[in-house]
Design an enzyme around this catalytic site. Structure first.
Site, PDB file in Angstrom:
ATOM      1  N   CYS A 144      44.751  75.452  22.141  1.00 14.25           N
ATOM      2  CA  CYS A 144      43.667  75.569  21.172  1.00 14.25           C
ATOM      3  C   CYS A 144      42.312  75.268  21.816  1.00 14.25           C
ATOM      4  O   CYS A 144      41.828  76.052  22.609  1.00 14.25           O
ATOM      5  CB  CYS A 144      43.957  74.683  19.966  1.00 14.25           C
ATOM      6  SG  CYS A 144      43.054  75.178  18.470  1.00 14.25           S
ATOM      7  N   GLU A 190      53.395  73.121  19.060  1.00 12.40           N
ATOM      8  CA  GLU A 190      54.135  72.063  18.363  1.00 12.40           C
ATOM      9  C   GLU A 190      54.397  72.448  16.908  1.00 12.40           C
ATOM     10  O   GLU A 190      55.408  72.095  16.331  1.00 12.40           O
ATOM     11  CB  GLU A 190      53.380  70.732  18.440  1.00 12.40           C
ATOM     12  CG  GLU A 190      52.308  70.511  17.402  1.00 12.40           C
ATOM     13  CD  GLU A 190      51.097  71.418  17.563  1.00 12.40           C
ATOM     14  OE1 GLU A 190      50.371  71.614  16.577  1.00 12.40           O
ATOM     15  OE2 GLU A 190      50.879  71.926  18.678  1.00 12.40           O
ATOM     16  N   HIS A 222      49.106  76.619  18.429  1.00 10.50           N
ATOM     17  CA  HIS A 222      49.749  75.306  18.418  1.00 10.50           C
ATOM     18  C   HIS A 222      51.252  75.433  18.607  1.00 10.50           C
ATOM     19  O   HIS A 222      51.985  75.684  17.637  1.00 10.50           O
ATOM     20  CB  HIS A 222      49.469  74.603  17.088  1.00 10.50           C
ATOM     21  CG  HIS A 222      48.051  74.177  16.904  1.00 10.50           C
ATOM     22  ND1 HIS A 222      47.680  72.854  16.795  1.00 10.50           N
ATOM     23  CD2 HIS A 222      46.909  74.895  16.820  1.00 10.50           C
ATOM     24  CE1 HIS A 222      46.365  72.775  16.647  1.00 10.50           C
ATOM     25  NE2 HIS A 222      45.888  74.007  16.649  1.00 10.50           N
TER      26      HIS A 222
END
Length: 394
Positions: free
Chosen positions: A262, A356, A354
């Site tokens: 990001c 995660e 992202h």
């Protein structure tokens, strides 16, 4: 607890003069920020506690918000970071066994001013046409402020472009999370707004995760003898983060493997010598399609960014700052925005989204494995060189 059946007024005012009247939600008062929309149907707790949303008033396009409440297990950071919150229909009850409190109570506790009961679809369509813009929520007594004064306050608020917000969200001192399983080595994570799920994923790959303040220097990084460096997501304009770009160039010059996500992707772009620019309304949600050019695989990914890297999406090109050949590794399929960079002559790569992805999707989770493989290969190369050096000295 503030009743969801309140008749307290609230008004959303945008910098172009448009006004939307609704009901107060969360804390009462006035809040200013950049009004953006997030398209996720689930995971509002992760959205609210994502530090990347600092300075932004977030509108949820999903009409019904709050039904699962808030719990103590899913926060991505130590507090709610959004500047304000816009929903259409807040849930009247909390109906999930994991909930510890209502969303309304959590917003009030953290002082987040919100508004409910407005046509969020109309506001979303307006922002998609006109672009993200400054706005304010005036609720409770503040809703009675003269409309001209309200608009003046909005138009005098700072633009997101040019803002460096990392210091507001970063840890003040280093925090260490032990590796899970076999320890690979120390990993320096520059906290520009890191999420807890990111730390967990890195620890699960064998990294002893050292989360460092955004003010860390190259000497601070070298002091932990890291096997690699990671730049997190975070809020603000990458063009206003010169110190983090200079630090990253020091990391690349040291030859340490690097992974950025990001905001970290934008800062790698700048360190390589590329420019960045502001998107009209950004990418925010958990349903963004991205093409991995190396595999031809399409990933559904989680995004939260309003800026992007300016680079040619086809072919290889030379790093203007002398780091060799570079390629765009991932491309957004909605608008062809650069979604990833890969350096071909140094151990560095990044993605704009992202991996995660709490609370999902998990298509991109493999990138943490790719990072681990990069670090393992680099360690093997260093050990081989050291062995050859010792053999040469005999």
């Amino acid at each position: 607890m503030t009743s969801l059946f309140t008749t307290d007024p609230a008004i959303l005012v945008l910098e172009d003069g448009s006004r939307h009247v609704g009901r107060a939600y969360g804390a009462r008062g006035t809040t200013l920020g950049e009004v953006v929309f997030a398209t996720g149907m689930t995971g509002y707790q992760e959205t609210l506690t994502d530090p990347s949303y600092a300075g932004q008033i977030v509108l949820q396009t999903a009409p019904h918000i709050g039904n699962t409440g808030m719990n103590d297990e899913d926060p991505e950071s130590r507090r709610i970071w959004v500047s304000g919150y816009i929903v259409r229909d807040p849930s009247r009850v909390v109906s999930n066994w994991r909930a510890d409190e209502s969303l309304d109570d959590a917003l009030e506790r953290d002082g987040v001013v919100g508004i409910s009961g407005i046509d969020t679809r109309a506001v979303t369509r307006h922002i998609r046409s006109a672009g993200s813009m400054r706005g304010a929520i005036f609720s409770g007594d503040a809703a009675a402020i003269d409309p001209e004064e309200q608009l003046r306050l909005v138009r005098e608020a700072p633009q997101m472009a040019g803002q460096n917000l990392s210091a507001e969200v970063s840890v003040a001192t280093a925090e260490v999370t032990p590796a899970r399983g076999e320890r690979l080595g120390s990993l320096a994570v520059l906290d520009l707004g890191v999420k807890q799920a990111t730390v967990n994923n890195l620890a699960e790959r064998g990294f002893e995760v050292h989360v460092l303040p955004q003010s860390a220097t190259i000497d601070d990084i070298r002091a932990i003898d890291p096997v690699a460096v990671f730049y997190s997501n975070g809020p603000g304009d990458p063009a206003a983060s010169d110190q983090h770009v200079d630090l990253l160039r020091g990391v690349l010059d040291d030859g340490l493997p690097f992974f950025g996500i990001c905001f970290g992707n934008q800062l790698l772009g700048r360190a390589l010598g590329l420019g960045t620019y502001k998107l009209p309304f950004g990418h925010r949600g958990i349903n963004q399609p991205v093409l991995d050019k190396a595999t031809g695989r399409v990933e559904i990914t989680a995004h939260n960014h309003g800026f992007a890297v300016d680079a040619p999406v086809e072919g290889e090109f030379d790093s203007p700052n002398g780091y060799g050949r570079v390629e765009v590794s991932h491309v957004g399929l909605n608008d062809q925005v650069v979604e990833g960079l890969r350096a071909l002559e140094i151990p560095a790569f990044s993605v704009q989204y992202h991996p995660e992805a709490a609370a999902g999707p998990h298509d991109a989770n493999y990138l943490f494995d790719r990072f681990r493989d990069l670090v393992v290969a680099d360690l093997d190369t260093r050990r081989s060189r050291a062995l050859d050096h010792r053999e040469g000295d005999k």
